[in-house]
Scaffold this active site. Structure first.
Site, mmCIF file in Angstrom:
data_model
loop_
_atom_site.group_PDB
_atom_site.id
_atom_site.type_symbol
_atom_site.label_atom_id
_atom_site.label_comp_id
_atom_site.label_asym_id
_atom_site.label_seq_id
_atom_site.Cartn_x
_atom_site.Cartn_y
_atom_site.Cartn_z
ATOM 1 N N GLU A 262 36.032 40.358 42.851
ATOM 2 C CA GLU A 262 36.227 38.920 42.759
ATOM 3 C C GLU A 262 35.721 38.323 41.444
ATOM 4 O OE1 GLU A 262 34.126 38.541 46.394
ATOM 5 O OE2 GLU A 262 35.843 37.683 47.441
ATOM 6 N N ASN B 216 35.863 53.463 39.062
ATOM 7 C CA ASN B 216 37.199 53.954 38.703
ATOM 8 C C ASN B 216 37.789 52.907 37.764
ATOM 9 O OD1 ASN B 216 40.097 54.135 38.660
ATOM 10 N ND2 ASN B 216 40.013 55.478 40.462
ATOM 11 N N GLN C 292 41.864 45.349 39.745
ATOM 12 C CA GLN C 292 41.244 44.229 40.444
ATOM 13 C C GLN C 292 41.136 43.026 39.508
ATOM 14 O OE1 GLN C 292 39.934 43.913 43.853
ATOM 15 N NE2 GLN C 292 41.577 45.407 43.840
#
Ligand code: MOS
Length: 743
Positions: free
Chosen positions: A700, A626, A633
């Site tokens: 991350e 997505n 993120q």
């Protein structure tokens, strides 16, 4: 429910996701829960059991850093109107904040850090409980505490292997370093950090006989059930954890916290459900932190910039008996070539809050040191920092010799350099001045080891052509709900609104939880596997090979016939459990996500203050599931990196062990004014060895290295290199030239 199993032993071939028939995979679809969150109507842990008669707990924490409890006097609190109970230390409270800590330590009478929970007052209201907690006196026989990692460094020891090996070596580092034509050596330090999730830790516990229902806010439901059961000494089968919305985790909610254990004990004792919310100060002082680090980096290279020797030696702190160490050297194992290498992790015992995983454990702070060192070494060699990195691009994983599943580091650096205008960078620091500002640009590589977990998910396709996905996987704000919805919709040819997703309930199929950026890829692989089982069942009903079947807009298309799914199912639901296991494809390749960060920073010659002007991250993480959630993120990682470089630091008073800045007023995370326009570019990549989705972890990636791009930009701007993070203005100012002397 039939079970469909998949183990990825070979790279995945073309799948329905590649065919993109429904056109939803990868699209920037909004999260359905966004409006619920911004209107304050998403039910978080503390908001459960509204309208029921409950009791409220308030923790009493230690006001000293080390010692033994002589006595606790709770009588004044107990005699206050509205106080129902006090959970005492001898009630067998155990605490577990770290999932790597399989056997939660009994805290009993020993105080091992400032802020450690001692007991909990339970009352009719939160306010009464809080007031009464002030009346509890804890008499502690104080002992000498160890509150300073730097002072304890000489006592550090090898804690043994943990999330990664504590020691990794290859060749003969010492010999190669001594013989190297050009060498560089520096020690960097990074401070303790706090996860600072928006939602403070909270839990609501209710007993029905010997069965516990716990409304929590944790990242790893199935592990958390084991932990709470162990802490209470009951069977995990007696615990039902409900965890659908979590207001951020960042590793701080990987393990259960004291709020859950105390809530459960108090609920048993009072016969009422008990709610416990930690105050912001308690979140800082009594949950967990990222350890501060000391990192010594040594690089040896040939004159033309080929690394021949590389050592990354790291020291971190944790409480006695907890051997988790910040794996700061993780990316040094695979990021650059070099025959002779040494990566070590040593741990010192300290009387400071438990250190545990925090956002990109390892890379997030390890790369602050190594990516600065690469910049410093490039300058010493007279090489452009990107060129220096390219000269040390390994053909295969330099430690084990495994092929990389996919590695787009060079592409990320090149694309980023073009987009950012890297060619305009002045090689000599301090040469671009605008009034009282010195301006510079810097870059850093990004890398984050890819992790993949076994996962299960149930999917039911009902006769009306709607699908329901369920797993105990969590969504901590990352977009799991939406991503699983998209995978299902694409695989089964359904409109996105005809797929619903249930998460975060321990009664559902066991997923891997959220951590280590494995969440979307692992739980998504289980959903993919379940969908494959459903496709096969549909194909069987139609009597066609699954490969010849196209699913789109709620219809099955085979040959020249199109049949609505409701007709294919003829009143009968199809339910499949997808069981995904990583296999040889994972073991036989080295997998990591890569990227590059570019930063433009301005440093004020008068105040030493840094303003970031531009920040670009180019990332490659396999298929992007997505675009919007993946980009978000990355924004989070970039902002985290700004804080890491410039402001974030948990200050421990080395005389008492007190965490001085235990709230958001004094622990400085970046705010809007600190964050420039952010730019994120994600490459269109497929990594068929990484998962059936051909994706890798992304969460991350963007935090890894970004702080070093910022500090490299500061150096390029003003020629000041501070090796003690964060680069606050006082430290920068010390190195700045006088205003009139500056270029
Ligand atoms: Mo992440 S630190 O593994 O939640």
């Amino acid at each position: 429910m039939t079970v469909h199993t998949m183990q990825l032993n070979e790279p995945i071939g073309e799948t329905r996701l590649d065919r993109d028939v429904q056109g939803v995979i990868g699209r920037p679809i909004d999260r359905f829960e966004g409006p619920l969150k911004v209107t304050g109507t998403a039910p978080y842990a503390y908001e459960n059991l509204k309208g029921e008669t409950v009791a409220y707990g308030y923790l009493v924490t230690s006001g000293v850093g080390a010692g033994r409890i002589r006595s606790v006097d709770a009588m004044p609190a107990l005699s206050m109107a509205g106080v129902l109970h006090v959970v005492m230390p001898e009630d067998g409270v155990r605490a577990a904040a770290d999932p790597s800590d399989k056997k939660p330590a009994a805290i009993k009478g020993e105080i091992t850090y400032f802020g450690q929970p001692v007991c909990m007052v339970v009352a009719e209201s939160f306010e009464v409980a809080r007031d009464a907690a002030k009346l509890v006196t804890v008499d502690v026989e104080e002992t000498d505490g160890k509150y300073d990692l730097l002072a304890e460094q000489p006592n550090a020891y090898d804690p043994g292997d943990n999330t990664i090996p504590s020691t990794v070596t290859k060749g003969d580092f010492d010999k190669a370093f001594a013989a190297a034509e050009v060498t560089f050596e520096a020690t960097y330090t990074t401070p303790s950090q706090s996860h600072s999730a928006m939602e403070p830790h909270a839990a609501v516990a209710r007993w029905d006989g010997d069965a516990l229902t716990l409304y929590g806010c944790y990242q790893l439901v199935s592990t958390n059930v084991q932990q709470i059961a162990a802490a209470l000494g009951i069977s995990p089968s007696k615990v039902h954890m409900v965890n659908p919305f979590i207001g951020g985790g960042f590793g701080g909610k990987l393990g259960i916290g004291p709020e859950s254990v105390f809530a459960a004990i108090a609920a048993k004792a009072t016969g009422r459900p008990v709610k416990v919310a930690l105050t912001r100060q308690q979140v800082y002082q009594t949950t967990s932190r990222r350890s501060d680090t000391i990192q010594r980096v040594r690089l040896g290279a040939t004159k033309d910039g080929r690394i021949t020797a590389m050592a990354h030696d790291t020291w971190t702190g944790n409480t006695k008996g907890d051997e988790f160490f910040e794996p700061a050297g993780i990316s040094s194992i695979f990021l650059y070539a070099g025959e002779n290498r040494q990566i070590t992790h040593r741990k010192a015992n300290v009387n400071i809050l438990l250190s545990s995983s925090m956002r990109a454990p390892g890379e997030a702070v390890g790369m602050l040191a190594t990516e600065n060192a690469m910049d410093e070494m490039a300058e010493k060699l007279g090489l452009d920092p990107i060129e220096f990195r390219k000269r040390n691009e390994p053909e295969v994983d330099p430690q084990e010799g495994l092929p990389f599943s996919s590695r787009k580091l060079v592409e990320c650096m090149d694309i980023g350099a073009r987009r950012f205008g890297w060619e305009k960078r002045n090689t000599r620091p301090g040469t671009r001045r605008e009034g009282e500002w010195l301006v510079g640009i810097g870059m850093s590589a990004a890398s984050r080891k890819n992790l993949l977990q076994e996962a299960k998910a149930d999917i039911t396709l009902s006769p009306d052509g709607r699908a329901t996905v369920s797993t105990d996987m969590t969504d901590i704000g990352t977009g799991t709900y939406t991503i699983l919805q998209q995978i299902t919709a694409e695989m089964l040819g359904l409109k996105i609104e005809n797929v619903s997703v249930q998460l975060g309930d321990s009664k559902l199929a066991q997923g891997p939880g959220s951590g280590g950026s494995w969440g979307a890829n692992s739980s998504g692989s289980a959903v993919f596997t379940a969908c494959e089982g459903i496709v096969e069942a549909i194909a069987k009903k139609l009597g066609v090979p699954a490969d010849d079947l196209t699913l789109k807009d709620g219809a099955a298309i085979a040959g020249n016939r199109q049949t609505p799914l409701s007709q294919v199912l003829a009143g009968e639901a199809i339910s499949v459990t997808g069981h995904f296991k990583p296999g040889k494809a994972f073991e036989e390749t080295h997998q990591a996500s890569y990227g590059a960060h570019f930063c433009e920073a301005a440093v004020n010659l008068v105040t030493g203050e840094t303003r970031i002007r531009r920040l670009l991250t180019v990332g490659a993480a396999g298929r992007i599931l997505n675009e919007k959630t993946a980009t978000s993120q990355c924004y989070g990682g970039q902002i985290f990196g700004i804080g890491t470089a410039l402001t974030e630091e948990l200050v421990i008073d080395t005389r008492t062990g007190l965490m001085v800045n235990h709230d958001l007023a004094e622990y400085h995370v970046p705010v809007n004014a600190d964050v420039p326009q952010l730019e994120v570019v994600l490459l269109d990549e497929r990594d068929p060895a990484a998962s059936p989705l051909a994706g890798r972890g992304i969460g991350e990636l963007a935090i890894s290295g970004v702080g070093a791009a910022v500090t490299n930009a500061i150096y390029n701007a003003c020629g000041v290199r501070v090796r003690d993070y964060p680069m606050t203005l006082d430290k920068v100012l010390k190195g700045l030239p006088a205003l009139d002397a500056a270029a």
